[in-house]
Design a protein around this motif. Structure first.
Motif, PDB file in Angstrom:
ATOM      1  N   ILE A  73      77.677  66.295  64.757  1.00 13.05           N
ATOM      2  CA  ILE A  73      78.103  67.346  65.931  1.00 13.05           C
ATOM      3  C   ILE A  73      77.349  67.007  67.395  1.00 13.05           C
ATOM      4  O   ILE A  73      77.979  67.148  68.401  1.00 13.05           O
ATOM      5  CB  ILE A  73      77.838  68.717  65.478  1.00 13.05           C
ATOM      6  N   TRP A  74      75.993  66.892  67.163  1.00 16.73           N
ATOM      7  CA  TRP A  74      75.296  66.634  68.412  1.00 16.73           C
ATOM      8  C   TRP A  74      75.986  65.484  69.167  1.00 16.73           C
ATOM      9  O   TRP A  74      76.032  65.470  70.364  1.00 16.73           O
ATOM     10  CB  TRP A  74      73.841  66.499  68.041  1.00 16.73           C
ATOM     11  N   MET A  75      76.120  64.345  68.330  1.00 18.24           N
ATOM     12  CA  MET A  75      76.375  63.108  69.351  1.00 18.24           C
ATOM     13  C   MET A  75      78.068  63.450  69.711  1.00 18.24           C
ATOM     14  O   MET A  75      78.196  63.020  70.643  1.00 18.24           O
ATOM     15  CB  MET A  75      76.658  61.837  68.232  1.00 18.24           C
ATOM     16  N   GLY A  76      78.806  64.091  68.673  1.00 20.39           N
ATOM     17  CA  GLY A  76      80.100  64.348  69.320  1.00 20.39           C
ATOM     18  C   GLY A  76      80.254  65.107  70.501  1.00 20.39           C
ATOM     19  O   GLY A  76      81.101  64.898  71.332  1.00 20.39           O
ATOM     20  N   ARG A  77      79.353  66.033  70.732  1.00 21.94           N
ATOM     21  CA  ARG A  77      79.301  66.748  71.947  1.00 21.94           C
ATOM     22  C   ARG A  77      79.035  65.936  73.062  1.00 21.94           C
ATOM     23  O   ARG A  77      79.270  66.368  74.203  1.00 21.94           O
ATOM     24  CB  ARG A  77      78.253  67.871  71.757  1.00 21.94           C
ATOM     25  N   GLY A  78      78.424  64.906  73.011  1.00 24.97           N
ATOM     26  CA  GLY A  78      77.979  64.029  74.121  1.00 24.97           C
ATOM     27  C   GLY A  78      79.221  63.048  74.769  1.00 24.97           C
ATOM     28  O   GLY A  78      78.800  62.424  75.561  1.00 24.97           O
ATOM     29  N   LEU A  79      80.301  63.039  73.631  1.00 28.97           N
ATOM     30  CA  LEU A  79      81.514  62.263  74.080  1.00 28.97           C
ATOM     31  C   LEU A  79      82.134  62.914  75.167  1.00 28.97           C
ATOM     32  O   LEU A  79      82.363  63.850  75.374  1.00 28.97           O
ATOM     33  CB  LEU A  79      82.487  61.975  72.816  1.00 28.97           C
ATOM     34  N   PRO A  80      82.657  61.868  75.863  1.00 28.19           N
ATOM     35  CA  PRO A  80      83.792  62.364  76.752  1.00 28.19           C
ATOM     36  C   PRO A  80      85.317  62.577  76.284  1.00 28.19           C
ATOM     37  O   PRO A  80      85.145  62.517  75.023  1.00 28.19           O
ATOM     38  CB  PRO A  80      83.949  61.061  77.752  1.00 28.19           C
ATOM     39  N   ALA A  81      86.156  63.171  76.901  1.00 26.38           N
ATOM     40  CA  ALA A  81      87.508  63.687  76.317  1.00 26.38           C
ATOM     41  C   ALA A  81      88.070  62.706  75.624  1.00 26.38           C
ATOM     42  O   ALA A  81      88.603  63.046  74.428  1.00 26.38           O
ATOM     43  CB  ALA A  81      88.410  64.167  77.655  1.00 26.38           C
ATOM     44  N   ASN A  82      87.918  61.472  75.857  1.00 34.79           N
ATOM     45  CA  ASN A  82      88.971  60.254  75.072  1.00 34.79           C
ATOM     46  C   ASN A  82      87.685  59.682  74.112  1.00 34.79           C
ATOM     47  O   ASN A  82      88.088  58.598  73.667  1.00 34.79           O
ATOM     48  CB  ASN A  82      89.336  59.266  76.197  1.00 34.79           C
ATOM     49  N   GLY A  83      86.536  60.105  73.990  1.00 37.05           N
ATOM     50  CA  GLY A  83      85.637  59.616  72.991  1.00 37.05           C
ATOM     51  C   GLY A  83      86.013  59.868  71.594  1.00 37.05           C
ATOM     52  O   GLY A  83      86.667  60.479  71.052  1.00 37.05           O
ATOM     53  N   THR A  84      85.629  58.712  70.784  1.00 33.60           N
ATOM     54  CA  THR A  84      85.720  58.584  69.207  1.00 33.60           C
ATOM     55  C   THR A  84      84.434  58.539  68.628  1.00 33.60           C
ATOM     56  O   THR A  84      83.564  57.810  69.134  1.00 33.60           O
ATOM     57  CB  THR A  84      86.727  58.027  68.862  1.00 33.60           C
ATOM     58  N   LEU A  85      84.483  59.180  67.256  1.00 31.19           N
ATOM     59  CA  LEU A  85      83.178  58.835  66.541  1.00 31.19           C
ATOM     60  C   LEU A  85      83.704  58.523  65.048  1.00 31.19           C
ATOM     61  O   LEU A  85      84.224  59.295  64.525  1.00 31.19           O
ATOM     62  CB  LEU A  85      81.955  60.077  66.403  1.00 31.19           C
ATOM     63  N   VAL A  86      83.128  57.567  64.453  1.00 34.94           N
ATOM     64  CA  VAL A  86      83.301  57.170  63.128  1.00 34.94           C
ATOM     65  C   VAL A  86      81.877  57.204  62.278  1.00 34.94           C
ATOM     66  O   VAL A  86      81.039  56.629  62.691  1.00 34.94           O
ATOM     67  CB  VAL A  86      83.797  55.468  62.929  1.00 34.94           C
ATOM     68  N   THR A  87      82.129  58.265  61.252  1.00 32.10           N
ATOM     69  CA  THR A  87      81.052  58.645  60.567  1.00 32.10           C
ATOM     70  C   THR A  87      81.147  58.017  58.751  1.00 32.10           C
ATOM     71  O   THR A  87      82.103  58.371  58.509  1.00 32.10           O
ATOM     72  CB  THR A  87      80.469  59.724  60.751  1.00 32.10           C
ATOM     73  N   CYS A  88      80.150  57.390  58.301  1.00 31.39           N
ATOM     74  CA  CYS A  88      80.250  56.632  57.170  1.00 31.39           C
ATOM     75  C   CYS A  88      79.268  57.885  56.133  1.00 31.39           C
ATOM     76  O   CYS A  88      78.355  58.053  56.463  1.00 31.39           O
ATOM     77  CB  CYS A  88      79.603  55.402  56.871  1.00 31.39           C
ATOM     78  N   GLU A  89      80.097  58.185  54.954  1.00 26.30           N
ATOM     79  CA  GLU A  89      79.541  59.016  54.122  1.00 26.30           C
ATOM     80  C   GLU A  89      79.617  58.544  52.661  1.00 26.30           C
ATOM     81  O   GLU A  89      80.733  58.154  52.271  1.00 26.30           O
ATOM     82  CB  GLU A  89      79.975  60.409  54.328  1.00 26.30           C
ATOM     83  N   PHE A  90      78.768  58.680  51.909  1.00 25.67           N
ATOM     84  CA  PHE A  90      78.828  57.807  50.567  1.00 25.67           C
ATOM     85  C   PHE A  90      79.359  59.014  49.495  1.00 25.67           C
ATOM     86  O   PHE A  90      80.219  58.974  48.656  1.00 25.67           O
ATOM     87  CB  PHE A  90      77.424  57.221  49.786  1.00 25.67           C
ATOM     88  N   LEU A  91      78.888  60.390  49.662  1.00 27.72           N
ATOM     89  CA  LEU A  91      79.396  61.148  48.782  1.00 27.72           C
ATOM     90  C   LEU A  91      80.579  62.249  49.090  1.00 27.72           C
ATOM     91  O   LEU A  91      80.409  62.928  50.124  1.00 27.72           O
ATOM     92  CB  LEU A  91      77.902  62.223  48.336  1.00 27.72           C
ATOM     93  N   PRO A  92      81.692  62.410  48.320  1.00 23.36           N
ATOM     94  CA  PRO A  92      82.426  63.357  48.601  1.00 23.36           C
ATOM     95  C   PRO A  92      82.261  64.556  48.821  1.00 23.36           C
ATOM     96  O   PRO A  92      82.822  65.100  49.995  1.00 23.36           O
ATOM     97  CB  PRO A  92      83.368  63.114  47.344  1.00 23.36           C
ATOM     98  N   LYS A  93      81.204  65.172  48.165  1.00 27.82           N
ATOM     99  CA  LYS A  93      80.936  66.606  48.409  1.00 27.82           C
ATOM    100  C   LYS A  93      80.369  66.676  49.715  1.00 27.82           C
ATOM    101  O   LYS A  93      80.618  67.722  50.684  1.00 27.82           O
ATOM    102  CB  LYS A  93      79.813  67.125  47.487  1.00 27.82           C
ATOM    103  N   HIS A  94      79.446  65.703  50.344  1.00 30.62           N
ATOM    104  CA  HIS A  94      78.826  65.831  51.674  1.00 30.62           C
ATOM    105  C   HIS A  94      80.126  65.732  52.829  1.00 30.62           C
ATOM    106  O   HIS A  94      79.775  66.313  53.580  1.00 30.62           O
ATOM    107  CB  HIS A  94      77.870  64.610  51.706  1.00 30.62           C
ATOM    108  N   ALA A  95      80.926  64.767  52.482  1.00 24.45           N
ATOM    109  CA  ALA A  95      81.959  64.583  53.255  1.00 24.45           C
ATOM    110  C   ALA A  95      82.886  65.910  53.571  1.00 24.45           C
ATOM    111  O   ALA A  95      83.114  66.254  54.694  1.00 24.45           O
ATOM    112  CB  ALA A  95      82.932  63.480  52.897  1.00 24.45           C
TER     113      ALA A  95
END
Ligand code: DHB
Ligand code: MG
Length: 221
Positions: A73-95
């Motif tokens: 969320i912190w990094m996503g807030r730094g993105l411009p309007a057309n920005g994107t973020l891919v995040t990798c998570e191992f555990l389904p519960k965490h995701a």
């Protein structure tokens, strides 16, 4: 491990300077309610990530290790309007917990959570022939740190920013017997940061609610 005055000072800095909002506080609360470990970045570190994204003008972010989505969320807030973020998570519960938090923070349109072992996701991202990333944050299983750094160089553009969390580990970098599981991965990553022909890096030590730790900041050359 953290000294009480480090925690109190971090709380003071959060209140006076950092100002984490409701969505970020909700992310912390949801993680606790789901029984997840409280190992997310500190608020001052999260805001540093946001500022680094903004200062570098990053438009495409890769995160390795989502947890409950606090740093996402912190990094996503730094993105411009057309920005994107891919995040990798191992555990389904965490995701699942992370997705609710990211959506609540209004970032559902920008963020993609990729479930599974990050090393497989990273290979898939290369296969997909995506545009190179501008900013890569590594904060996952420490044993694979060096492999993640190698992937960061493969998937990042020249001039991209790489941030690696947990570089001091309560001093285990000098005393690996303190944590034979994680310390070798952290030490290997520091060695690689110092030797990699395509990385220029520094490491900052930190204290706070997370104890004595630190992060590396690198540029892909
Ligand atoms: C742990 C992992 C982290 O990424 C961190 O910042 C602190 C602790 C852990 O696995 O204990
Ligand atoms: Mg971490």
């Amino acid at each position: 491990k953290p000294r009480p005055e480090w925690i109190a000072t971090e709380e003071f800095l959060s209140r006076v300077v950092v100002h984490p909002d409701h969505a970020l506080e909700q992310a912390i609360r949801s993680a606790a309610e789901a029984g997840m470990p409280a190992i997310e970045v500190a608020p001052n570190a999260g805001k540093l990530l946001m500022l680094l994204v903004q200062l570098s003008g990053a438009r495409r972010i890769l995160e390795i290790g989502t947890l409950a989505g606090f740093s996402t969320i912190w990094m996503g807030r730094g993105l411009p309007a057309n920005g994107t973020l891919v995040t990798c998570e191992f555990l389904p519960k965490h995701a699942e917990v992370a997705w609710a938090n990211i959506d609540f923070a209004g970032l559902g349109q920008k963020v993609e959570i990729r479930l599974g072992p990050a090393l497989e996701t990273l290979a898939a991202l290369e296969e997909e022939g995506r545009e190179p990333f501008d900013f890569i944050f590594i904060d996952a299983d420490k044993e694979n740190n060096s492999r993640y750094l190698d992937w960061a160089v493969r998937l990042g553009r020249r001039g991209a920013t790489v941030v690696l969390d947990n570089t001091i580990w309560e001093g285990a970098v000098l005393e690996p017997d303190m944590d034979p599981v994680n310390a070798p991965g952290i030490i290997d990553a520091l060695t690689l940061l110092g030797e990699h022909p395509r990385l220029d890096a520094t490491v900052i030590q930190t204290v706070g609610s997370k104890g004595w730790d630190g992060f590396a900041l690198a540029r892909i050359t």
